[in-house]
Design a protein around this motif. Sequence first.
Motif, PDB file in Angstrom:
ATOM      1  N   PHE A 240      -5.805   6.286  13.496  1.00  0.00           N
ATOM      2  CA  PHE A 240      -5.832   5.089  12.666  1.00  0.00           C
ATOM      3  C   PHE A 240      -5.274   5.384  11.272  1.00  0.00           C
ATOM      4  N   MET A 241      -4.591   6.533  11.123  1.00  0.00           N
ATOM      5  CA  MET A 241      -3.956   6.849   9.853  1.00  0.00           C
ATOM      6  C   MET A 241      -3.088   5.678   9.394  1.00  0.00           C
ATOM      7  N   ALA A 242      -3.045   5.465   8.079  1.00  0.00           N
ATOM      8  CA  ALA A 242      -2.279   4.336   7.563  1.00  0.00           C
ATOM      9  C   ALA A 242      -0.789   4.467   7.860  1.00  0.00           C
ATOM     10  N   LYS A 243      -0.267   5.696   7.882  1.00  0.00           N
ATOM     11  CA  LYS A 243       1.176   5.881   8.085  1.00  0.00           C
ATOM     12  C   LYS A 243       1.441   7.245   8.716  1.00  0.00           C
ATOM     13  N   PRO A 244       1.188   7.408  10.018  1.00  0.00           N
ATOM     14  CA  PRO A 244       1.400   8.720  10.637  1.00  0.00           C
ATOM     15  C   PRO A 244       2.871   9.126  10.726  1.00  0.00           C
ATOM     16  N   TYR A 245       3.779   8.139  10.851  1.00  0.00           N
ATOM     17  CA  TYR A 245       5.211   8.417  10.938  1.00  0.00           C
ATOM     18  C   TYR A 245       5.924   7.790   9.740  1.00  0.00           C
ATOM     19  N   SER A 303      -2.669   6.729   2.397  1.00  0.00           N
ATOM     20  CA  SER A 303      -2.791   5.280   2.551  1.00  0.00           C
ATOM     21  C   SER A 303      -1.642   4.536   1.880  1.00  0.00           C
ATOM     22  N   TYR A 304      -1.120   5.093   0.796  1.00  0.00           N
ATOM     23  CA  TYR A 304      -0.143   4.374  -0.025  1.00  0.00           C
ATOM     24  C   TYR A 304       1.271   4.475   0.541  1.00  0.00           C
ATOM     25  N   GLU A 341      -7.043 -14.846   6.516  1.00  0.00           N
ATOM     26  CA  GLU A 341      -6.707 -13.522   7.026  1.00  0.00           C
ATOM     27  C   GLU A 341      -6.416 -12.618   5.838  1.00  0.00           C
ATOM     28  N   HIS A 342      -7.176 -11.552   5.715  1.00  0.00           N
ATOM     29  CA  HIS A 342      -6.995 -10.562   4.642  1.00  0.00           C
ATOM     30  C   HIS A 342      -6.192  -9.415   5.228  1.00  0.00           C
ATOM     31  N   ARG A 343      -4.980  -9.149   4.660  1.00  0.00           N
ATOM     32  CA  ARG A 343      -3.992  -8.297   5.316  1.00  0.00           C
ATOM     33  C   ARG A 343      -3.710  -6.990   4.575  1.00  0.00           C
ATOM     34  N   VAL A 344      -4.511  -6.628   3.597  1.00  0.00           N
ATOM     35  CA  VAL A 344      -4.167  -5.490   2.748  1.00  0.00           C
ATOM     36  C   VAL A 344      -4.565  -4.152   3.359  1.00  0.00           C
ATOM     37  N   ALA A 345      -5.715  -4.055   3.974  1.00  0.00           N
ATOM     38  CA  ALA A 345      -6.309  -2.765   4.328  1.00  0.00           C
ATOM     39  C   ALA A 345      -5.535  -2.035   5.423  1.00  0.00           C
ATOM     40  N   GLY A 346      -5.566  -0.708   5.348  1.00  0.00           N
ATOM     41  CA  GLY A 346      -5.023   0.137   6.392  1.00  0.00           C
ATOM     42  C   GLY A 346      -6.063   0.452   7.446  1.00  0.00           C
TER      43      GLY A 346
END
Length: 444
Positions: A240-245, A303-304, A341-346
């Motif tokens: 569930f990493m925010a950006k694995p690739y 996350s960023y 719908e809140h769309r910010v979270a990773g």
Amino acid sequence: MEAYLHDNPQIKSIRVAAADLNGQPRGKRIARRYADKAIAEGTRFPYSVLNLDIWGEDIDDSPLVFEAGDPDGILMPTERGFVPMPWLDAPTALLPIWMFHHDGRPYDGDPRQALARVVARYGERGLTPVVATEMEFYLIDDRGRELRVPPSPRSGKRRHQAEILAMRQLDAWDNFFTALYDACEAMDIPADTTISEAGPGQFEINLMHQADALKAADDAWLFKIAVKGLARQHGFAASFMAKPYPDYSGNGLHTHFSVLDAGGNNIFDDRRAGGAARLGHAIAGCIAAMPGSMLVFAPHAGSYDRLVPGAHAPTGIAWAHENRTTALRVPSGSPAARRIEHRVAGGDINPYLFLAAVLGAALNGMEDEATPPAPITGNAYDKDLAQLPASWAEAIEAFDQSPEIVRIFAPEIRRNFLATKRQELRYMGELSKDEQQDLYLDTV
């Protein structure tokens, strides 16, 4: 709870676990013969255990450790009761727990208690939030030096292209998803639709809406545990990493929420008197709290990487009707089902802190009868908008200085969360990108 064990004599082992501030399960293994004691009297471990950093280490100079003598709290079963852990070889049941003081008061450093505090604020006003979550994750082969999509169990091929809504991807991983749905059914997690997402080996499963925010957070927390456990059982990893690739889309964790009054009516229903105004107040509250909440929505060093323009993750602070480039989206559909719908979270968030931040912000706006900005139209990335904090350090300071966060979270959990993230920021700089990736793959 005793009935569960009576009805499931095959259970050989018991786990008791609570979520720490990073959403990591912390707890103990208990022999089945002593489960009655854990149910009736609870279990004990130090308050500081819910305030460990991402490595599982104590926080430097924490008042919970040497200054206080590292005392124990009491952890009692949540209303969830036992759930099976079908990814383990031995028949095992997990008992979710949460922390209290010895005199029965909730421990304010427990993230589940933080959400309960927000839900209680709604209850005092005769209101009930209705919550659903969308869970994005990658299936990953992490056996080599670089992360790769696992080979298809059906063809043995690795497909490295985007596969949005690809049926062949669902078919390729059918055994895994069948086991996951079976686990969700046994664990009472309301898993609904699965789709193949934009990245290679990326999927999204929606958890159905329910008028119990604590259960919705429990479901998201347990779902992440189950997905990762079952993936390992099937010979690969789930993340569930925010950006694995770096070259593919990240994992988000969106929530849809509405609010019911005492009569069971959706107060955001814009056909009803005041519905549109209440919807606007909630949107205004979410927008006002968004900069300060960023540390909850993007809590880790990686996350960023997800929050960049044009990457299907919001960077500007705005809302719109039926627009997925904005931080807040109001979907179309029946007015009786009107929601935000809140769309910010990773995908790497703690579900309890996440829902506490979102629902608490909306309630702030409703209490203040705050006025939202006008909705935007078109591509939010092309607009001159106020921007979300773009780095971990900025988010830490925004959380520290936010008056909205003060209204949502108790002082102890604010102090502990800040100390945790400041320690992680300090030590994360000693790790290479590969070492960070290895750390987060097995944690978040």
